[in-house]
Design a protein around this motif. Structure first.
Motif: not given
Length: 278
Positions: A251-262
């Motif tokens: 799972v990735t943040n489309v608006n911020d690819s640097n955000e770590e999603v668990l």
């Protein structure tokens, strides 16, 4: 084959608490806090022989290690799953407790689905394929006696399709425990033959019934679980071991690819059975 008993880690935590309670001096442990992270538990599970129309996705935010609120449910998000081959969209309704439920999901083997979560102005996405599960043919119990210890192991057998790369997840849940042990295998050396997935557990004692699910999973999810199992099963490095490899979900943040999603979004058909230890 890799397997894990989730309670190994809980045992370590209990030992740590006991040691802290026996100390006369207060020790402050400074654990770095990277801030709240979105945790996605999005497992679409389709049991063979059922419609699979009712599905639930759980969302929460992580907290600091010593925070008394270990589970912060995510409320007010928009959650949808789109089937890529026809563009149909299923809306998962907010239950106002961190759970999002759909009652009109249409599972299709080998179809790709995209999860989208809209939350706090961000769009989170993941795409996975719904993998076929095997038909369980039998369960066997193995008793291994070595160095005065008796270990009970369960082996769950099924037939593997020929000329297709397959990956499998086994969930083993003894009736005397609330959480399952996990095991994963591939058909790298058993393509087209009878295959089995195995698990041993200290809580396998006579009379205990074990619920068993075997799923078909994707290669990427297989790799993800391999890392999870290896890390959770490692006891090196003391009570606070350093994670050797970053466990990154899909799972990735489309608006911020640097955000770590668990967490992870996955889909799988599964066959279920049970076995009573004798």
């Amino acid at each position: 084959m890799k397997n894990i008993n989730i309670y190994n880690k809980l045992g370590v935590l209990i030992i740590i608490i006991g040691l802290l309670n026996s100390c006369t001096d207060v020790i402050d442990v400074n654990v770095p806090n990277g801030g709240a992270r979105l945790v996605v538990d999005a497992s679409i599970k389709w049991q063979k022989g059922t419609s699979g129309e009712t599905q639930t996705i759980n969302l929460r935010e992580s907290t600091a290690f010593f925070d008394i609120n270990q589970d912060v449910p995510v409320k007010g998000a928009s959650v949808t799953v789109t089937k890529e081959n026809d563009g149909s969209i299923v809306v998962f309704a907010d239950q106002n407790n961190g759970s999002y439920t759909a009652t009109d999901f249409v599972p299709e083997l080998n179809a790709s689905y995209t999860l989208e979560i809209l939350y706090k102005g961000n769009s989170y996405k993941a795409t996975e394929t719904l993998m076929a599960g095997p038909v369980i043919t039998r369960v066997e119990q193995i008793i291994d006696e070595a160095d005065g210890d008796t270990e009970i192991e369960l082996q769950v057998f099924f037939d593997d399709p020929r000329d297709v790369k397959n990956y499998y997840l086994g969930e083993f849940t003894p009736a005397n425990l609330p959480l399952p042990s996990l095991a994963v295998i591939s058909d790298k050396f058993t393509d087209g033959n009878e295959n089995f997935i195995e698990n041993d557990n200290d809580n396998y004692v006579a009379g205990v019934t074990v619920g068993i699910n075997v799923y078909g999973i994707s290669r990427r999810y297989y790799d993800y679980l391999n890392i999870l199992i290896q890390q959770a099963g490692s006891e090196e490095g003391g009570p606070f071991p350093t994670t050797p490899v970053q466990l990154k979900g899909n799972v990735t943040n489309v608006n911020d690819s640097n955000e770590e999603v668990l967490g992870y979004f996955r889909l799988g058909e599964f066959n279920t059975t049970s076995y009573t230890i004798n």
